[in-house]
Design an enzyme around this catalytic site. Structure first.
Site, short mmCIF file in Angstrom:
data_model
loop_
_atom_site.label_atom_id
_atom_site.label_comp_id
_atom_site.label_asym_id
_atom_site.label_seq_id
_atom_site.Cartn_x
_atom_site.Cartn_y
_atom_site.Cartn_z
N LYS A 164 0.90 -1.16 0.08
CA LYS A 164 -0.15 -0.05 0.03
C LYS A 164 0.89 1.08 -0.07
CE LYS A 164 -3.87 0.13 2.41
NZ LYS A 164 -4.94 0.41 3.52
N GLU B 50 10.20 -5.69 4.34
CA GLU B 50 10.31 -7.10 3.72
C GLU B 50 10.02 -7.17 2.06
OE1 GLU B 50 8.92 -7.97 8.10
OE2 GLU B 50 8.39 -6.32 6.37
N GLY C 297 -5.19 -4.51 5.15
CA GLY C 297 -4.46 -5.55 4.43
C GLY C 297 -5.00 -6.68 4.64
N ARG C 298 -5.38 -7.41 6.01
CA ARG C 298 -5.78 -8.80 6.09
C ARG C 298 -7.04 -8.73 5.25
NH1 ARG C 298 -5.35 -5.99 10.57
NH2 ARG C 298 -6.86 -5.41 12.00
N GLU D 12 -4.91 -11.05 14.63
CA GLU D 12 -4.58 -9.44 14.31
C GLU D 12 -5.64 -8.45 14.47
OE1 GLU D 12 -1.07 -8.31 11.31
OE2 GLU D 12 -2.91 -7.63 10.24
N HIS E 156 -4.25 -37.13 12.51
CA HIS E 156 -2.80 -37.77 12.78
C HIS E 156 -1.59 -36.90 13.37
CE1 HIS E 156 -4.13 -41.49 10.79
NE2 HIS E 156 -4.91 -40.78 9.98
#
Length: 659
Positions: free
Chosen positions: A290, A296, A350-351, A437, A468
């Site tokens: 954005k 990162e 964002g999410r 978040e 399992h």
């Protein structure tokens, strides 16, 4: 565990607190007396223990919140956000817990009429809540709480474009990113839906050109590989949808011969895996940020730009790199043509952004815009259901209220998301971010410490793999409410003539069985009747009475994926609206990034000066030693002359050496 408002312990003021705090609590007793529907003092559920109440400052803050709540509720009916725990509706639910604790799910499921009332369906989304530890009375009390919390008004405000994210002074309008063309959603007096569709139309035009070969790379080759660079919501949401569609017949056909990779982690291993097996000439890179400043993402963006330009020259950036961002200035400075930038808005978190260009662009490049449009329509379907359906039949509302019940009243701090469909393997990690978040908060909207636990720890794995792995714990260890998600029609059906059921029937047999196993359990008497030796009976006993819910979709196509996404997004919003927290900011992710910046600077100094980290660099003994241990274990302590090295090149070199 959940925690009652820290005013008393089992009906008595906790005398373990400092004398001054005890005195302050005592002065509040009469003010808060009668605030509960039962007419009793607020008190802790016997399942829980105090955590924040042991800290004097937090107790004082909470008591002040309670005092403010009393004053406010005298003036108007609706309490302030932090005061929901001091209302008769909340206290009525706390008292109701005692009734529920006397009941076993095995008994509750014997009541067919009750089960019938707890099953709801909307447009092929089937939700069965009968294995929740609730009665009709529980639902009535939860709906009373929703009314007290102003849930309807908050939902309406969100869809209306009101400021719902108070700390950032923003509307919350991810619903606008999948609105129909003829819908109207206003922000500051302006209908934003035309802007949304302007971006979507641009995505369709661009993705069509790339897919049909009209848009070519600098060497004239078609761009059949896409690497989407982004982190958090810019990665988890699109990756969830991509994984869900890649084996769906229509999606599989539309994406034939194409590859979509995601690069999220700054770890160079992720770079190597994203670039493995693809070449620069046929690759388009989509940078998703954005602000175009996410550390990162921008390091990975520079890495991929260098990977492209080393092979194809600087002119390749204009043809091989596009951006999803609001910062045109930085996008242009990076070398990307501003005309190849796809925008979104600050009212999309964002999410919650997968339906915006964040997800729509890479997914359209892979599957075509028509399939993405079906995905958006599915999400919009649940949006409209959420906004208009009565709460008694509103799937996201019921999901959210039951989660509040499990977390804040029954004391269950975790939730397992268990899709019995491999195509939904990326749903649990995406919902981890959406839920944790959003609702992992310790203060209310106005900064007052919460008097109860909010949020839950989400985890999950597709069935039957999870059976399992961690099902041992959820059957015989901690109580973990479970979401079982099943599909009626498999994307890829397999049936062997000598088998009594198809592969998908085998999968779904476990889907049906696990929910009942958690609910009913197995008693010592049943085990003795089966001849189980006495010394093994404690080990083979299942207590049951472990809540779950079942969601079943007719099929997992693009439309249903959109429905499922919106179902969980709105569930999270309902929880936050009830708890009175801001589900749309994420200040908790900031501190670690700030400290990482300091480490980065010191790391550069120690490398370039060929020295270790010193105590005067500002770290504690533990961190200083940990960094030095890391540096000592590297092949080179000092940075050599600048040189671009890509993990994928190293991997390719190893492969050539093998030959």
């Amino acid at each position: 565990m959940a925690m009652a408002p820290p005013l008393c312990t089992h009906g008595r003021i906790d005398t373990r607190l400092r004398p001054g705090v005890v005195s302050l609590l005592a002065t509040q007793r009469s003010a808060l007396q009668g605030r509960c529907a039962s007419g009793r003092m607020l008190r802790q559920n016997k399942r829980t223990f105090p955590s924040r109440s042991s800290a004097g400052n937090n107790v004082i803050s909470n008591v002040m919140s309670a005092n403010d709540a009393v004053k406010t509720t005298e003036k108007k009916d609706a309490p302030p956000y932090g005061a929901i725990a001091y209302t008769p509706e909340w206290c009525g639910l706390r008292e109701h817990v005692k009734e529920i604790e006397k009941l076993h799910l095995g008994e509750l499921l014997a009541d067919g009429e009750r089960s019938k009332q707890l099953i709801h369906e909307h447009n092929d989304v089937y939700c069965d809540f009968s294995r929740q530890k609730v009665t009709q009375r529980t639902l009535e009390l939860l709906l009373d709480l929703a009314k007290k919390a102003g849930l309807k008004e908050k939902i309406d405000g969100m869809f209306r474009g009101d400021i719902m994210n108070l700390t950032e002074n923003r509307p919350v309008l991810h619903v606008a990113t999948r609105a129909k063309r003829d819908q109207k959603i206003m922000v500051n007096g302006k209908d934003v839906v035309p802007e949304v569709w302007e971006v979507l139309d641009k995505i369709k035009s661009f993705s069509d050109k790339v897919r049909n070969g009209e848009w070519l790379g600098v060497t004239g080759k078609p761009l059949k590989n896409v690497v989407a660079v982004g982190i958090g919501g810019s990665f988890l949401g699109p990756a969830f949808v991509h994984t869900a569609l890649r084996t769906e017949p229509a999606g599989q056909s539309a994406s034939n011969g194409r590859k979509l990779r995601f690069l999220a982690n700054v770890d160079p291993i992720d770079v190597a895996r994203a670039l493995d097996g693809i070449n620069q000439e046929e690759t388009l890179v989509v940078i998703i940020s954005k602000t175009f400043t996410t550390a990162e993402t921008m390091l990975n963006a520079r890495t991929l730009r260098t990977w492209l330009t080393t092979e194809l020259g600087e002119e390749s950036v204009a043809k091989h790199m596009v951006a999803v961002s609001t910062n045109i200035e930085l996008v242009t400075a990076f070398g990307i043509d501003p005309n190849n930038t796809f925008g979104f808005w600050d009212w999309v978190g964002g999410r919650y952004s997968v339906c915006s260009a964040v997800g729509a662009l890479p997914l359209s490049l892979q599957y075509g815009f028509d399939i993405v449009e079906q995905f958006l329509a599915g999400a919009n379907d649940i949006d409209q259901h959420f906004a208009t359906a009565p709460f008694e039949k509103n799937l996201p509302v019921l999901l959210g209220l039951l989660s509040v019940w499990n977390v804040s009243f029954l004391g269950y701090a975790t939730r397992a998301i268990l899709p019995y469909c491999q195509a939904l393997s990326k749903l649990p990690p995406h919902i981890q971010q959406v839920a944790m978040e959003s609702n992992g908060k310790g203060v209310d909207l106005f900064g007052k410490p919460l008097a109860y636990e909010a949020g839950e720890v989400d985890f999950g794995e597709p069935g039957t793999n999870g059976q399992h792995s961690f099902y041992q714990l959820i059957h015989q260890g901690r109580v973990v409410p479970c979401d079982f998600i099943g599909i009626v029609r498999s994307q890829q059906s397999v049936y062997l003539k000598d088998e009594i059921v198809s592969n998908h029937d085998e999968l779904m047999s476990n889907f049906f069985a696990q929910a009942d196993a958690l609910a009913y359990g197995k008693t010592p008497n049943q085990l003795r009747a089966e001849g189980v030796p006495d010394h093994l009976i404690p080990h083979k006993t299942f207590t049951g009475n472990r809540p779950s819910l079942s969601v079943m979709l007719l099929e997992l196509n693009a439309y249903a994926v959109g429905q499922l996404l919106a179902l969980y997004e709105h569930r999270v919003a309902v929880q936050g609206f009830i708890w009175g927290i801001n589900s749309f900011d994420q200040w908790g992710v900031e501190l670690g990034k700030v400290l990482a910046s300091k480490v980065r600077s010191i790391m550069n100094v120690t490398r370039t000066q060929d020295r270790k980290v010193r105590t005067d660099d500002g770290f504690n003994y533990s961190t200083t030693r940990l960094i030095n241990k890391y540096l000592a274990g590297k092949n080179r302590l000092v940075y050599p002359e600048p040189k671009d090295v890509f993990p994928v090149d190293i991997l390719n070199a190893k492969e050539k050496n093998k030959e």
